[in-house]
Design a protein around this motif. Structure first.
Motif, PDB file in Angstrom:
ATOM      1  N   ALA A 453       1.260  -1.368   0.477  1.00 51.74           N
ATOM      2  CA  ALA A 453      -0.198  -0.028  -0.044  1.00 51.74           C
ATOM      3  C   ALA A 453       0.848   1.281  -0.121  1.00 51.74           C
ATOM      4  CB  ALA A 453      -0.817  -0.279   1.010  1.00 51.74           C
ATOM      5  N   PHE A 454       1.972   0.900   0.586  1.00 52.09           N
ATOM      6  CA  PHE A 454       2.437   2.819   0.871  1.00 52.09           C
ATOM      7  C   PHE A 454       4.084   2.587  -0.199  1.00 52.09           C
ATOM      8  CE2 PHE A 454       1.136   2.703   4.925  1.00 52.09           C
ATOM      9  CZ  PHE A 454       0.378   4.442   5.261  1.00 52.09           C
ATOM     10  N   GLY A 455       3.657   1.763  -1.473  1.00 52.79           N
ATOM     11  CA  GLY A 455       4.918   1.481  -2.255  1.00 52.79           C
ATOM     12  C   GLY A 455       6.666   0.880  -1.980  1.00 52.79           C
ATOM     13  N   GLY A 456       6.065  -0.148  -0.992  1.00 54.65           N
ATOM     14  CA  GLY A 456       8.114  -0.314  -0.433  1.00 54.65           C
ATOM     15  C   GLY A 456       7.976   0.698   0.719  1.00 54.65           C
ATOM     16  N   LYS A 457       8.066   1.331   0.729  1.00 57.18           N
ATOM     17  CA  LYS A 457       8.453   2.335   1.450  1.00 57.18           C
ATOM     18  C   LYS A 457       7.194   3.416   2.307  1.00 57.18           C
ATOM     19  CE  LYS A 457      11.916   5.800   1.830  1.00 57.18           C
ATOM     20  NZ  LYS A 457      12.920   7.037   0.646  1.00 57.18           N
ATOM     21  N   PRO A 458       7.070   2.379   3.811  1.00 54.23           N
ATOM     22  CA  PRO A 458       6.062   2.349   4.541  1.00 54.23           C
ATOM     23  C   PRO A 458       6.804   3.830   5.575  1.00 54.23           C
ATOM     24  CG  PRO A 458       7.459   0.972   5.207  1.00 54.23           C
ATOM     25  CD  PRO A 458       7.792   0.854   4.112  1.00 54.23           C
ATOM     26  N   LEU A 480      -5.788   0.755   6.530  1.00 52.52           N
ATOM     27  CA  LEU A 480      -5.603  -1.264   6.203  1.00 52.52           C
ATOM     28  C   LEU A 480      -5.828  -1.880   7.365  1.00 52.52           C
ATOM     29  CD1 LEU A 480      -1.593  -0.465   5.111  1.00 52.52           C
ATOM     30  CD2 LEU A 480      -3.470  -1.402   3.690  1.00 52.52           C
ATOM     31  N   ASP A 481      -5.474  -1.545   8.441  1.00 49.51           N
ATOM     32  CA  ASP A 481      -6.697  -1.589  10.027  1.00 49.51           C
ATOM     33  C   ASP A 481      -8.025  -2.965   9.563  1.00 49.51           C
ATOM     34  OD1 ASP A 481      -6.593  -2.749  12.740  1.00 49.51           O
ATOM     35  OD2 ASP A 481      -7.483  -1.316  13.008  1.00 49.51           O
ATOM     36  N   TYR A 482      -8.719  -1.198   8.936  1.00 46.07           N
ATOM     37  CA  TYR A 482      -9.951  -1.946   8.690  1.00 46.07           C
ATOM     38  C   TYR A 482     -10.842  -1.755   7.495  1.00 46.07           C
ATOM     39  CZ  TYR A 482     -14.609  -2.059  10.281  1.00 46.07           C
ATOM     40  OH  TYR A 482     -16.335  -2.243  10.701  1.00 46.07           O
ATOM     41  N   PRO A 483     -11.558  -2.541   7.324  1.00 48.51           N
ATOM     42  CA  PRO A 483     -11.281  -2.528   5.288  1.00 48.51           C
ATOM     43  C   PRO A 483     -12.637  -2.056   5.552  1.00 48.51           C
ATOM     44  CG  PRO A 483     -10.767  -5.419   5.931  1.00 48.51           C
ATOM     45  CD  PRO A 483     -10.373  -4.532   6.874  1.00 48.51           C
ATOM     46  N   GLY A 484     -13.664  -1.560   6.432  1.00 46.54           N
ATOM     47  CA  GLY A 484     -14.515  -1.397   6.786  1.00 46.54           C
ATOM     48  C   GLY A 484     -15.311  -0.093   6.809  1.00 46.54           C
ATOM     49  N   THR A 485     -13.616   1.060   6.823  1.00 44.02           N
ATOM     50  CA  THR A 485     -13.148   2.211   6.723  1.00 44.02           C
ATOM     51  C   THR A 485     -13.490   3.201   5.907  1.00 44.02           C
ATOM     52  OG1 THR A 485     -11.619   2.000   8.414  1.00 44.02           O
ATOM     53  CG2 THR A 485     -11.137   4.065   7.461  1.00 44.02           C
TER      54      THR A 485
END
Length: 805
Positions: A453-458, A480-485
């Motif tokens: 998600a961060f393109g390989g660089k968090p 990322l933590d909660y897909p319902g967000t």
């Protein structure tokens, strides 16, 4: 003016005068004119209507001797019972104060007490033992005997001597504990403020019950319509499977093909919230997004003649249906057509029902009494006599009188704890645990998805971040933590928001979870209210603090009251992000420089967070997201515009207002609980306590550095949370020095500083205190803003004055 006594007397006289049908008809048969209702269904609608009417009379009776606390009547609006019958008991319903008959019929549906048509089966259950239905007889023809034709629905009783007698059964009397009586008990409990009332538990009189799919709402001036739009949009998104493949949002409590029904009256049709909701609905339909909402407007004729119809007909993207709300057969037919269209097309419609307001307007309205119209229908169709219906009315009336006397003896809310228990529960241990679980997932099973998600660089590897960058990263981690967000607002997807804080989120998480809306704040908050009710975690962005004030009732009257009005059975978790507070440069003028937060701080249960530094912003946002999920909290996250892109604290290039983003393994240790301040020690930190927040933190730290050069040690307290205030931290840090300077960038009157000083007084603080605050003025454009706002120089001078005492 029609009084309750007049209305009751007139109805009883009219029922008695209806007489008996020429030919009796089986209740299981459909209406003789080809209508969709059966006699049994029409009788159930009459039961719902008369129960609602008698509740109106009971409310007036109770209030007459000081035991009834709510008297907004449904009399004249009882045609909406037919709307309830046309819907499913699992369709979420947001009702208004005159929806008594709808509520009673919905209760009957849920209890399977609203009969379905059963062709071919005779209704003869009330005939005396030994009676034989005419359909069971063999003879010359259908329904005939050698003696002639039997009334439809009649039976023959054969006695011991073999003599036959034609018997027409009486209507069964209402059972004292049937579904209508149960619904009446609910309503009466609300009227007398009984703590056992199923919706608000004595806190308010509303129509609501989770097991009836009736969402409690204050319905003030149509304020519940934006929520209905949001709920419809959320249910349709969930139905279409817009969740990401790696997880599921919490299951919505309603079926996938549910229709949202939202009732309001003509008085609300012209109010801002209703107008915003209808406009938003049409706009979404125009853009191709489906919203399965059926708006039901009960038009009591209080507006200019023809205006409501003209307004509703002209709404683009919303199909218009209309019916005479005093005619249950016509209302049921049209409502069933409208509900089926919305259910099948997944598109919005409005059902415009003509109604009357009895007990509120002139005597002429009594001629269109919907209860009397249904009684006429039952008699002329052959299902009942006027005397039977009058007996039914009287019997139900005595039942309700007994129920009213019973609920009077039920307990009332008797302590502050009972009242506020469901207002906004705080479970900090569970919130902390939720943050720790998110951290464990991000560092463990979710590490791969996070890196992608961060393109390989968090963000923890990208170097020091600004406030805006830190919030952006925390939002991504939250999604990322909660897909319902879901993150949404005006231009938050395509342009990354007004200040670029949401930039790149749509590319990472898709248009179903990050999307643009109309700029109207009422509509944006309504979408959030509905999404939270559907089981999602909405994170709406309001462009400016000034915009939020225009829509504040969606927070005050709808969001913050949901748990309070439902004993916690419903909740609408939400984290509202608002770029706010003022810039000393006066950029953008008043619209982008609102320094008023008083209207938020006095909303019971609302969490108000103001992060000042990047290393606070991310953990505070994680806390708000976790509190919304765990406790159903409604949080307002006010982000200081002036600090979004600031990098320096004391001198140009020092980079001391940026911070490294914490890696997931440290999130639990750096967790920031709601209501905990942050303290900075400057010099000896023994001479002065400066209490502040937002932009005031940076200015106070600069002022404290100047004072340190003069030998004055300061402790700067960043409140971080303005509701609830960190009172324990305020008292501890104030007592440590005995000198308190409150630096309040909001206005002197109604500002945050008043709350801080009150906390000091209430807890017995005996030291010295002084306040530096913005003037009671709107923020002007350009350099003139510096004349009314707080500055580092004013803080320094205020501290010197305090120290000189």
């Amino acid at each position: 003016m029609t009084t309750p006594h007049d209305l009751d007397d007139r109805l009883r006289a009219e029922l008695a005068a209806l007489g008996a049908p020429d030919q009796r008809r089986d209740l299981g048969e459909p209406l003789p004119d080809g209508g969709a209702l059966t006699g049994a269904q029409a009788l159930a609608l009459f039961d719902a209507q008369l129960t609602s009417r008698l509740l109106d009379l009971a409310g007036r009776w109770l209030s007459g001797f000081g035991e009834g606390y709510f008297t907004v009547e449904s009399a004249g609006h009882e045609g909406d019972a037919a709307v309830a019958a046309a819907l499913r008991p699992t369709d979420p319903a947001l009702l208004h104060a005159r929806s008594g008959a709808f509520y009673c019929l919905r209760a009957a549906q849920a209890a399977s007490a609203f009969p379905a048509p059963e062709p071919g089966r005779s209704w003869n259950e009330s005939a005396p033992t030994g009676a034989v239905s005419y359909q069971d007889l063999e003879g010359p023809g259908a329904g005939e005997t050698e003696a002639g034709s039997l009334p439809v629905g009649a039976g023959i009783v054969v006695d011991a001597d073999g003599d036959a007698t034609v018997v027409v059964p009486d209507l069964p009397q209402p059972a004292p504990d049937d579904a209508f009586a149960a619904a009446a008990r609910d309503v009466l409990r609300g009227i007398v403020a009984s703590a056992e009332e199923p919706a608000a538990g004595g806190r308010a009189k509303v129509f609501g019950r989770a097991d009836l799919a009736v969402v409690p709402t204050t319905s003030a001036a149509g304020s519940h319509l934006p929520r209905a739009v949001g709920l419809g949009l959320a249910l349709e998104r969930l139905r279409r499977g817009t969740r990401p493949a790696d997880g599921e949002a919490e299951a919505a409590p309603w079926p996938a093909d549910a229709v949202v029904v939202c009732a309001f009256d003509d008085g609300a049709a012209d109010h801002a919230a209703a107008t915003a909701a209808l406009n938003t609905t049409g706009w979404y339909d125009h853009t191709g997004l489906r919203i399965p909402v059926l708006f039901v407007c009960a038009d009591g004729g209080t507006s200019a003649e023809g205006w409501v119809a003209a307004t509703l007909r002209a709404r683009p993207g919303i199909r218009y249906f209309a019916a005479d709300g005093t005619d249950v057969a016509a209302t049921y037919r049209v409502a069933a057509e409208a509900a089926e269209w919305v259910r099948r097309q997944r598109r919005p419609a409005v059902l415009h029902l003509s109604a009357v307001r009895l007990m509120e307007q002139g005597d002429g309205d009594a001629a269109r009494d919907p209860l009397l119209a249904t009684a006429r229908l039952l008699v002329t169709s052959g299902y009942a006599s006027g005397e039977e219906l009058l007996a039914r009315y009287d019997e139900r009336g005595w039942q309700l009188r007994r129920v009213a006397e019973e609920v009077l003896d039920e307990p009332k809310l008797a302590s502050p704890v009972e009242i506020v228990r469901e207002l906004a529960p705080r479970r900090p241990v569970r919130v902390s645990r939720a943050v720790a679980e998110a951290a464990a997932h991000a560092a463990g099973p979710g590490a791969g998805a996070r890196a992608e998600a961060f393109g390989g660089k968090p963000p923890e590897l990208t170097g020091p971040l600004t406030l805006a960058q830190s919030i952006n990263a925390a939002l991504a981690d939250g999604m990322l933590d909660y897909p319902g967000t879901a993150v949404f607002g005006h231009d938050v997807a395509a342009q990354g928001g007004v200040y670029g804080v949401t930039e790149g989120l749509r590319d990472r998480f898709g248009a179903a979870r990050v999307f643009d809306t109309l700029p109207d704040a009422t509509s944006i908050l309504g979408l959030g209210l509905g999404a939270g009710l559907a089981g999602l975690l909405p994170v709406p962005e309001i462009r400016h603090l000034t915009s939020l004030h225009g829509a504040e009732d969606q927070l005050r009257g709808e969001a913050a009251t949901m748990r309070f009005l439902s004993r916690g059975e419903f909740r609408n978790p939400m984290v509202v992000r608002v770029p706010g507070l003022a810039s000393p440069e006066g950029l953008g003028g008043h619209d982008r420089n609102d320094d008023s937060l008083g209207a938020l701080r006095d909303v019971p249960g609302l969490v108000v967070a103001v992060p000042a530094r990047p290393d606070d912003a991310a953990p505070m946002l994680r806390t708000c997201l976790a509190a919304a999920r765990v406790d159903g909290s409604v949080c307002v996250f006010v982000e200081p515009i002036a600090l979004y892109h600031v990098r320096d604290l004391y001198t140009d290039g020092d980079d001391e207002w940026t911070a490294e983003y914490a890696e997931p393994g440290t999130w639990a240790d750096r967790h920031v609980p709601i209501g905990r301040a942050r303290v900075y020690g400057i010099g000896s930190a023994e001479d002065l306590t400066i209490i502040t927040f937002g932009n005031g933190v940076r200015m106070s730290l600069r002022a404290a550095a100047t004072l340190a050069e003069e030998g004055v040690g300061s402790r700067v307290v960043d409140l971080r949370w303005l509701a609830p205030l960190p009172v324990a931290d305020i008292i501890r840090e104030s007592s440590a020095t005995g000198r308190v300077l409150v630096v309040d960038e909001t206005r002197r009157t109604g500002g945050v500083g008043e709350g801080v000083l009150s906390a000091l007084v209430d807890t017995g603080y005996v030291g010295a205190a002084r306040r530096v605050a913005a003037l009671d003025s709107f923020v002007p454009l350009g350099p003139a803003a510096r004349q009314v706002l707080v500055s580092a120089e004013a803080i320094t001078q205020g501290a010197r004055t305090l120290l000189a005492r």
